[in-house]
Design an enzyme around this catalytic site. Structure first.
Site, mmCIF file in Angstrom:
data_model
loop_
_atom_site.group_PDB
_atom_site.id
_atom_site.type_symbol
_atom_site.label_atom_id
_atom_site.label_comp_id
_atom_site.label_asym_id
_atom_site.label_seq_id
_atom_site.Cartn_x
_atom_site.Cartn_y
_atom_site.Cartn_z
ATOM 1 N N ASP A 448 43.903 37.317 45.351
ATOM 2 C CA ASP A 448 43.839 38.357 44.229
ATOM 3 C C ASP A 448 43.082 39.668 44.746
ATOM 4 O OD1 ASP A 448 43.626 39.546 41.911
ATOM 5 O OD2 ASP A 448 43.138 37.763 40.707
ATOM 6 N N ASP A 516 48.673 41.407 33.907
ATOM 7 C CA ASP A 516 47.663 40.503 33.021
ATOM 8 C C ASP A 516 48.343 40.468 31.740
ATOM 9 O OD1 ASP A 516 46.435 39.460 35.233
ATOM 10 O OD2 ASP A 516 44.631 40.777 34.935
HETATM 11 C C1 DGJ Z 1 42.963 38.830 37.886
HETATM 12 C C2 DGJ Z 1 44.547 38.272 37.640
HETATM 13 O O1 DGJ Z 1 45.457 39.185 37.430
HETATM 14 C C3 DGJ Z 1 44.754 37.013 36.717
HETATM 15 O O2 DGJ Z 1 45.560 36.331 36.586
HETATM 16 C C4 DGJ Z 1 43.315 36.058 37.129
HETATM 17 O O3 DGJ Z 1 43.894 35.587 38.454
HETATM 18 C C5 DGJ Z 1 41.870 36.590 37.117
HETATM 19 N N1 DGJ Z 1 41.960 37.921 38.140
HETATM 20 C C6 DGJ Z 1 41.061 35.835 37.869
HETATM 21 O O4 DGJ Z 1 39.792 36.450 37.647
#
Ligand code: DGJ
Length: 695
Positions: A448, A516
């Site tokens: 990430d 998200d």
């Molecule tokens: C952002 C990501 O897009 C989410 O899926 C998740 O992994 C969060 N970060 C975790 O902090």
């Protein structure tokens, strides 16, 4: 197909349906001659024109493949350099070509300085995609400093204005399309954030009178995850040109004596219709772009813990979720954020990639072993480029984050960006991740990156503006090194959702997190934008409970949308009723039957939720014997009920069976693609998955 060498230094790159023609004129200028339908190759020639008047020179009018800054060429250039004696212009002569199979390289060098510029082209053999990149060589001993170093330049043939499709997305709303007509001046799509980001996209799609099935579409997409720039302009001669490359904002690049550099690649093509563009790019990416370890493999159905447990992960709740996930048929269990350091919220822990013993008293293996016992692989979340000020790593190495001593470093999501251009930082990140993968049975890493770069002081670099490129390169290098050592581990590129899902990232990562925003209604639009130029199998799509929405769409509707990419589940399964679990089981099993069609087939976007109030996407296999159609509408207006559904992509001469709206049909491909079948669309969250089999 072939590259033809014609008289007078004319080169014809022949793809399946197109010609891309380049020439070098008697003055040594690289010239663009044609891009489009095939013509008689003997007809191509280089025209010599004079200056129009003292204000508009012939160089301004020239269509070039790569324009250095210098002389009376005033338009946007692709390369600008400063030599050691402060001369800031490049003047090229032609040195010759090299042909190696389907790859052509044209070498130019500066008339005075030891700079060589090589334009490289690879022509697709079973498609219309041309890969381009540029090599720069410093053959002298003094350094050459570049202020601009783009990958490629394109000249579009029509003198009429083109419309440019790009995106104006955001976190939670990635890949939202824009269509802007360029009549004059310039239009820029860019990122200055150090990552390709959620907003604009590193490509151009320029079209005239085009829709999904027809019309001229010219496109080129840059394989680079850092700050990028796509700049299109239409000039006084009514020529539309586009240049693409690493952004020249706060940019410098130094080539020391003897060094060379290859720019990021660009994949370009001319096709009829957006659908053909997506299908060609999808196949091309699977074959040529995605990392070889998983490109041809079917991706598993995964479960991800983020929306269910957020930072509150522990061995009990993860095992509870894993047991339910396994029962449904999930194949890969991914534990997201919260398992390491003092990570109880987003204020602490990033950088400390060691298991949190309060949450996992017996270490990670207790969970991993249980997940494996349940028949699933195990995956884990990391955010290696970042550090929280409240972390052991930052306390030990405060100088490891980008910073200027005189400025306050911005903490977005309470985190700082590590200076990835430092060797010690790279070694630390590789070391902790390598240990993690060596000591545990981890088959999947979700990498990430939740904030862009800022206050990018990097004292370690002699030319600090190179950090934009070096940061991205470090990420690619570490992932490549980890993949080489752990070839069975797949990598997902995530950046607060789909903020780093460009084709550069997908050269190193096997898949991407799309957004998200997992609301199925919004996803119809987000996923369509993703599907334009990125490979479908890399598009991770989860069925979740989207807790922030008062009432999510029905579970069937959510599956309908998520099954159109690589399926994942992300809801809180501990709260699911037996009936919900059965529904999940049913769809996961159906997905396993059809997923090869989705992940490797040809996508036909038949109806668009924004334009038609219904989303219809059809996936067809290469032999045209099997197909699956996803129909979904979250609500229709004006009592619209009967909708003619005209299928696509089938074989006219085959006969097919299908069941739709409860009725069975046997029809020819010709009938289905010309007459079609009426469907009755009504009610909230109407959805149907139709399978088509050849008889
Ligand atoms: C952002 C990501 O897009 C989410 O899926 C998740 O992994 C969060 N970060 C975790 O902090």
């Amino acid at each position: 197909m072939a590259i033809h060498l014609c008289e007078n230094n004319i080169f014809v790159l022949e793809t399946k349906n197109t010609h891309y023609v380049i020439g070098v004129d008697r003055y040594g200028h690289n010239r663009h001659l044609h891009w489009g339908k095939k013509c008689d190759i003997n007809d191509y020639f280089i025209e010599y024109i004079g200056d129009e008047n003292s204000n508009h020179t012939m160089l301004d009018d020239y269509h070039q493949e790569y324009t250095p800054f210098g002389g009376t060429m005033y338009r946007d250039c692709t390369v600008k350099a400063e030599f050691s004696d402060k001369c800031r212009e490049i003047s090229l002569k032609y040195d010759g070509y090299m042909l190696d199979g389907n790859t052509l390289s044209l070498t130019f060098s500066d008339k005075v300085y030891p700079l060589e510029i090589i334009l490289n082209y690879k022509a697709g053999d079973d498609d219309d995609i041309i890969t381009r990149w540029t090599t720069l060589k410093n053959n002298g001993s003094d350094k050459i400093r570049f202020e601009k170093l783009f990958s490629a330049e394109y000249n579009l043939p029509s003198k009429k204005p083109y419309t440019f499709k790009n995106t104006n997305g955001a976190w939670g709303g990635e890949f939202l399309e824009t269509n802007s007509v360029l009549e004059g001046g310039s239009m820029v799509f860019e990122s200055r954030r150090g990552t390709s980001g959620h907003n604009q996209s590193p490509y151009f799609i320029a079209y005239q009178n085009a829709d999904e099935k027809s019309g001229d579409v010219y496109f080129a997409t840059l394989a680079y995850s850092g700050s990028f720039k796509v700049s299109a302009s239409r000039d006084l001669f009514r020529t539309t040109r586009v240049i693409l490359g690493m952004n020249d904002f706060d940019f410098a690049f130094e080539l020391l004596g003897g060094e060379s550099f290859e720019t990021p690649e660009v994949y370009s093509g001319y096709v009829q219709g957006f659908g053909e563009m997506s299908r060609q790019m999808n196949k091309f990416a699977i074959k040529n772009i995605l990392p070889k370890s998983f490109n041809k493999k079917t991706l598993p159905v995964l479960y991800n813990s983020w929306e269910a447990t957020e930072f509150n992960v522990n061995v009990q709740n993860q095992i509870g979720l894993a047991e339910r996930a396994a029962e449904m048929g999930v194949e890969l269990f991914v534990m997201d954020d919260g398992w390491f350091g003092k990570r109880n919220n987003d204020r602490a822990g990033l950088g400390d990639w060691f298991v949190n013993r309060e949450k996992f008293p017996n270490g990670l293996d207790e969970l991993i072993n249980r997940v494996n016992e349940l028949g699933m692989d195990f995956g884990i979340w990391v955010e290696p480029e970042m550090v929280n000020a409240d972390s052991d790593l930052f306390r030990a190495h405060p100088d490891w984050a980008y910073h200027y001593d005189t400025r306050t470093a911005s903490e977005l999501r309470h985190q700082l960006v590590l200076n990835m251009t430092r060797k010690d930082v790279q070694e630390y990140i590789f070391g902790v991740l390598d240990d993690l993968l060596s000591n545990h049975n981890i088959k999947y890493v979700k990498w990430d990156m939740n904030r862009p770069l800022s206050e990018t002081g990097a004292e370690n670099l002699p030319c600090p503006q190179m950090l934009w490129y070096l940061h991205t390169k470090a990420v690619y290098d570490i992932v490549d090194k980890l993949k080489a050592k752990h070839p069975e581990t797949a990598f997902e590129s995530c950046s607060s959702g789909g903020g780093r899902s460009d084709l550069g990232a997908l050269t190193h990562f096997d898949q991407a997190w799309t957004s998200d925003n997992t609301d199925a209604v919004d996803r119809m639009v987000i996923q369509k934008g993703y599907s334009l130029i990125r490979p479908i199998k890399t598009m991770r799509a989860w069925v979740t409970d989207i807790a922030w929405i008062i009432k999510p769409a029905t579970l069937d509707f959510r599956f309908n949308i998520a099954m159109q990419g690589s399926l994942g589940i992300g809801g809180n399964l501990l709260k699911y009723s037996d009936e919900d679990l059965e529904t999940c089981k049913k769809y996961i099993s159906l997905y396993k039957e059809i997923r090869d069609l989705v992940q490797f087939g040809d996508l036909y976007r038949i109806m668009d939720i924004d334009k038609d109030e219904i989303s219809v996407n059809q996936y067809v296999n290469g032999e045209k014997t099997e197909s699956v159609v996803f129909i979904a509408a979250n609500g229709t207006r004006f009592y619209k009920k009967k909708v003619p559904l005209i299928f696509d992509g089938l074989d006219e001469n085959r006969r097919y069976t299908l069941t739709i709206g409860g009725k069975q049909y046997e029809k020819s491909g010709a009938y289905l693609m010309n007459v079609g079948i009426d469907i009755m669309v009504r009610g909230a969250y109407y959805n149907e998955i139709v399978r088509i089999h050849s008889v």
